[in-house]
Design a protein around this motif. Structure first.
Motif, PDB file in Angstrom:
ATOM      1  N   MET A 118      73.376  25.707  85.388  1.00 50.82           N
ATOM      2  CA  MET A 118      72.820  24.324  85.426  1.00 50.82           C
ATOM      3  C   MET A 118      73.201  24.267  84.146  1.00 50.82           C
ATOM      4  O   MET A 118      73.945  24.855  82.820  1.00 50.82           O
ATOM      5  N   ASN A 119      72.908  22.376  83.928  1.00 47.76           N
ATOM      6  CA  ASN A 119      73.523  21.685  83.359  1.00 47.76           C
ATOM      7  C   ASN A 119      72.223  21.687  82.405  1.00 47.76           C
ATOM      8  O   ASN A 119      71.427  20.589  82.894  1.00 47.76           O
ATOM      9  N   VAL A 120      72.144  21.708  80.857  1.00 47.16           N
ATOM     10  CA  VAL A 120      71.534  21.417  79.962  1.00 47.16           C
ATOM     11  C   VAL A 120      71.921  20.590  78.396  1.00 47.16           C
ATOM     12  O   VAL A 120      73.141  20.656  78.222  1.00 47.16           O
ATOM     13  N   LEU A 121      70.863  19.396  78.667  1.00 44.35           N
ATOM     14  CA  LEU A 121      71.064  18.367  77.502  1.00 44.35           C
ATOM     15  C   LEU A 121      70.246  19.043  76.352  1.00 44.35           C
ATOM     16  O   LEU A 121      69.042  18.720  76.089  1.00 44.35           O
ATOM     17  N   LEU A 122      70.693  18.513  75.413  1.00 41.24           N
ATOM     18  CA  LEU A 122      70.404  19.274  73.986  1.00 41.24           C
ATOM     19  C   LEU A 122      69.864  17.699  73.444  1.00 41.24           C
ATOM     20  O   LEU A 122      70.722  16.924  73.272  1.00 41.24           O
ATOM     21  N   VAL A 123      68.102  17.728  73.281  1.00 41.26           N
ATOM     22  CA  VAL A 123      67.693  16.845  72.657  1.00 41.26           C
ATOM     23  C   VAL A 123      66.595  16.997  71.506  1.00 41.26           C
ATOM     24  O   VAL A 123      66.218  17.512  71.437  1.00 41.26           O
ATOM     25  N   ASP A 124      67.231  17.154  70.183  1.00 38.29           N
ATOM     26  CA  ASP A 124      66.756  17.135  68.807  1.00 38.29           C
ATOM     27  C   ASP A 124      68.285  16.559  67.711  1.00 38.29           C
ATOM     28  O   ASP A 124      69.097  16.531  67.373  1.00 38.29           O
ATOM     29  N   ASP A 125      66.441  15.894  66.796  1.00 38.18           N
ATOM     30  CA  ASP A 125      67.612  14.888  65.239  1.00 38.18           C
ATOM     31  C   ASP A 125      67.705  16.065  64.511  1.00 38.18           C
ATOM     32  O   ASP A 125      68.947  15.288  64.067  1.00 38.18           O
ATOM     33  N   SER A 126      68.081  17.306  64.611  1.00 35.54           N
ATOM     34  CA  SER A 126      68.799  18.087  64.210  1.00 35.54           C
ATOM     35  C   SER A 126      69.685  18.769  64.549  1.00 35.54           C
ATOM     36  O   SER A 126      69.932  19.735  65.364  1.00 35.54           O
ATOM     37  N   ARG A 127      71.087  18.306  63.734  1.00 38.12           N
ATOM     38  CA  ARG A 127      72.364  18.512  64.401  1.00 38.12           C
ATOM     39  C   ARG A 127      72.350  20.764  64.263  1.00 38.12           C
ATOM     40  O   ARG A 127      72.823  21.223  65.240  1.00 38.12           O
ATOM     41  N   LEU A 128      71.454  20.925  62.643  1.00 43.98           N
ATOM     42  CA  LEU A 128      71.422  22.466  62.621  1.00 43.98           C
ATOM     43  C   LEU A 128      70.329  23.248  63.805  1.00 43.98           C
ATOM     44  O   LEU A 128      71.331  24.238  64.741  1.00 43.98           O
ATOM     45  N   ALA A 129      69.707  22.352  64.207  1.00 39.90           N
ATOM     46  CA  ALA A 129      69.130  23.335  65.502  1.00 39.90           C
ATOM     47  C   ALA A 129      69.726  22.588  67.135  1.00 39.90           C
ATOM     48  O   ALA A 129      69.282  23.947  67.585  1.00 39.90           O
ATOM     49  N   ARG A 130      70.708  21.765  67.017  1.00 38.23           N
ATOM     50  CA  ARG A 130      71.073  22.170  68.023  1.00 38.23           C
ATOM     51  C   ARG A 130      72.523  22.975  68.275  1.00 38.23           C
ATOM     52  O   ARG A 130      73.026  23.145  69.436  1.00 38.23           O
ATOM     53  N   THR A 131      73.164  23.278  67.120  1.00 40.62           N
ATOM     54  CA  THR A 131      73.857  24.295  66.966  1.00 40.62           C
ATOM     55  C   THR A 131      73.546  25.639  66.858  1.00 40.62           C
ATOM     56  O   THR A 131      73.639  26.395  67.728  1.00 40.62           O
ATOM     57  N   GLU A 132      72.748  25.883  66.290  1.00 36.28           N
ATOM     58  CA  GLU A 132      71.784  27.018  66.991  1.00 36.28           C
ATOM     59  C   GLU A 132      71.110  27.227  68.502  1.00 36.28           C
ATOM     60  O   GLU A 132      71.577  28.106  68.702  1.00 36.28           O
ATOM     61  N   LEU A 133      70.625  25.997  69.811  1.00 34.72           N
ATOM     62  CA  LEU A 133      70.977  26.158  70.705  1.00 34.72           C
ATOM     63  C   LEU A 133      71.577  26.304  71.627  1.00 34.72           C
ATOM     64  O   LEU A 133      71.943  27.533  72.415  1.00 34.72           O
ATOM     65  N   ARG A 134      73.498  25.422  71.191  1.00 34.17           N
ATOM     66  CA  ARG A 134      74.678  25.807  71.152  1.00 34.17           C
ATOM     67  C   ARG A 134      74.933  27.865  70.776  1.00 34.17           C
ATOM     68  O   ARG A 134      75.916  27.915  72.784  1.00 34.17           O
ATOM     69  N   HIS A 135      74.495  28.319  70.288  1.00 39.88           N
ATOM     70  CA  HIS A 135      74.992  29.166  70.210  1.00 39.88           C
ATOM     71  C   HIS A 135      73.946  30.010  70.587  1.00 39.88           C
ATOM     72  O   HIS A 135      74.629  31.273  71.789  1.00 39.88           O
ATOM     73  N   LEU A 136      72.884  30.017  71.046  1.00 42.46           N
ATOM     74  CA  LEU A 136      72.001  30.596  71.650  1.00 42.46           C
ATOM     75  C   LEU A 136      72.043  30.671  73.110  1.00 42.46           C
ATOM     76  O   LEU A 136      72.217  31.693  74.281  1.00 42.46           O
ATOM     77  N   LEU A 137      72.584  29.661  73.688  1.00 44.41           N
ATOM     78  CA  LEU A 137      72.634  29.857  74.998  1.00 44.41           C
ATOM     79  C   LEU A 137      74.439  30.164  75.676  1.00 44.41           C
ATOM     80  O   LEU A 137      74.579  30.240  76.591  1.00 44.41           O
ATOM     81  N   GLN A 138      74.589  30.580  74.787  1.00 41.34           N
ATOM     82  CA  GLN A 138      76.590  31.481  74.821  1.00 41.34           C
ATOM     83  C   GLN A 138      76.424  32.511  75.752  1.00 41.34           C
ATOM     84  O   GLN A 138      77.224  32.711  76.409  1.00 41.34           O
ATOM     85  N   ALA A 139      75.151  33.322  75.340  1.00 40.41           N
ATOM     86  CA  ALA A 139      74.325  34.295  76.043  1.00 40.41           C
ATOM     87  C   ALA A 139      74.254  33.985  77.851  1.00 40.41           C
ATOM     88  O   ALA A 139      73.477  35.351  77.963  1.00 40.41           O
ATOM     89  N   PHE A 140      74.310  32.783  77.844  1.00 44.01           N
ATOM     90  CA  PHE A 140      73.609  32.663  79.260  1.00 44.01           C
ATOM     91  C   PHE A 140      74.976  32.158  80.205  1.00 44.01           C
ATOM     92  O   PHE A 140      74.586  31.081  80.190  1.00 44.01           O
ATOM     93  N   PRO A 141      75.564  32.527  81.406  1.00 42.16           N
ATOM     94  CA  PRO A 141      76.923  32.320  82.016  1.00 42.16           C
ATOM     95  C   PRO A 141      76.886  31.441  82.556  1.00 42.16           C
ATOM     96  O   PRO A 141      77.444  30.371  82.563  1.00 42.16           O
ATOM     97  N   ASP A 142      75.518  31.338  83.525  1.00 41.81           N
ATOM     98  CA  ASP A 142      75.489  29.877  83.922  1.00 41.81           C
ATOM     99  C   ASP A 142      74.866  28.900  83.631  1.00 41.81           C
ATOM    100  O   ASP A 142      74.360  27.585  84.224  1.00 41.81           O
ATOM    101  N   VAL A 143      74.635  28.790  82.411  1.00 43.17           N
ATOM    102  CA  VAL A 143      74.308  27.236  81.807  1.00 43.17           C
ATOM    103  C   VAL A 143      75.514  27.062  80.991  1.00 43.17           C
ATOM    104  O   VAL A 143      76.181  27.203  80.102  1.00 43.17           O
ATOM    105  N   THR A 144      75.348  25.633  81.079  1.00 43.17           N
ATOM    106  CA  THR A 144      76.175  24.902  80.339  1.00 43.17           C
ATOM    107  C   THR A 144      75.689  23.961  80.176  1.00 43.17           C
ATOM    108  O   THR A 144      75.138  22.967  80.162  1.00 43.17           O
ATOM    109  N   VAL A 145      76.161  23.746  78.398  1.00 41.79           N
ATOM    110  CA  VAL A 145      75.757  22.089  77.575  1.00 41.79           C
ATOM    111  C   VAL A 145      76.893  21.467  77.857  1.00 41.79           C
ATOM    112  O   VAL A 145      77.639  21.056  77.913  1.00 41.79           O
TER     113      VAL A 145
END
Length: 251
Positions: free
Chosen positions: A1-28
């Protein structure tokens, strides 16, 4: 599953990337800081799913969606809970409040998987035994999850841990939290499938209680129990469920 992150906060995008690492089938596959950049990334990357903020410079997340001829599935991520109703009106899969919890993110991603897999399953089914359901199988909710409740013109975004009782009322179910008693068009059977059985207990045919709201327990007629919840009301536990309750709560 390919995911696009849309957020004006770099910190929020970084946090989401970190959380999504726990899901092997998800690619940012990419990130965007605002709606204009998101439109470009959408054309280039064709993601399956958008994790989309609402408040951004220029256009909001809602305005971005309204400008698209076709949009991928959307999960909103925001610090504001007052847009929940509008989010579901635009068919968002879920509405996650920041800081995003991994359990809530996991449940939202499961909804996305179900939506993405449904067309493929329908095409490969040789002889369908029954019609493909419109909705995916219910996802188990934890006490920390928040749910959207609408009764007439009134709306709430309430944490499940704050709900002390679910009670049948005709063809609806009444929810008890704080001083509110809204009705929702759900059966207790449906709710029982979605609620954590370690926290929510089916006391009888009409009621499900939150075990963490129990104030007192006393023996009642025919070896049954009567339970008082903090803030009320009293609930009589059926004979069969009284046996289950004693087994559940005993060492």
């Amino acid at each position: 599953m390919n995911v696009l992150l849309v957020d004006d906060s770099r910190l929020a995008r970084t946090e989401l990337r970190h959380l999504l690492q726990a899901f092997p089938d998800v690619t940012v596959v990419g990130e965007a800081r605002h709606a204009a950049e998101a439109r470009t990334r959408l054309q280039e990357l064709r993601p399956d799913l958008l994790l989309l903020d609402i408040h951004m410079p220029g256009e909001t997340g809602f305005e971005l969606l309204a400008s698209l001829e076709a949009a991928p599935h959307v999960i909103f991520t925001t610090a504001y809970d007052e847009y929940a109703l509008r989010a579901f009106e635009v068919n968002a899969l879920d509405y996650l409040l920041k800081p995003v919890q991994e359990t809530r993110l996991a449940a939202a991603l499961e909804k996305a998987r179900a939506k993405l897999l449904a067309p493929a399953l329908a095409e490969t089914a040789a002889v369908p035994v029954s019609p493909v359901p419109d909705e995916p199988a219910p996802t188990l909710l934890t006490e920390h999850d928040q749910v959207f409740v609408k009764d007439g013109e009134r709306c709430w975004f309430v944490r499940l841990s704050d709900i002390r009782l679910f009670e049948i009322n005709g063809s609806y179910t009444r929810i008890y939290f704080e001083q509110h008693r809204p009705l929702i068009p759900r059966t207790l059977q449906h709710l029982e499938q979605r609620l954590d059985p370690k926290v929510f207990f089916r006391a009888n045919r009409q009621q499900i209680i939150n075990l963490k709201w129990i104030e007192s327990i006393e023996p009642w007629f025919s070896n049954t129990l009567k339970i008082r919840l903090r803030g009320g009301p009293e609930v009589e536990v059926s004979r069969q469920q009284s046996v289950r309750f004693r087994e559940l709560m005993s060492l």
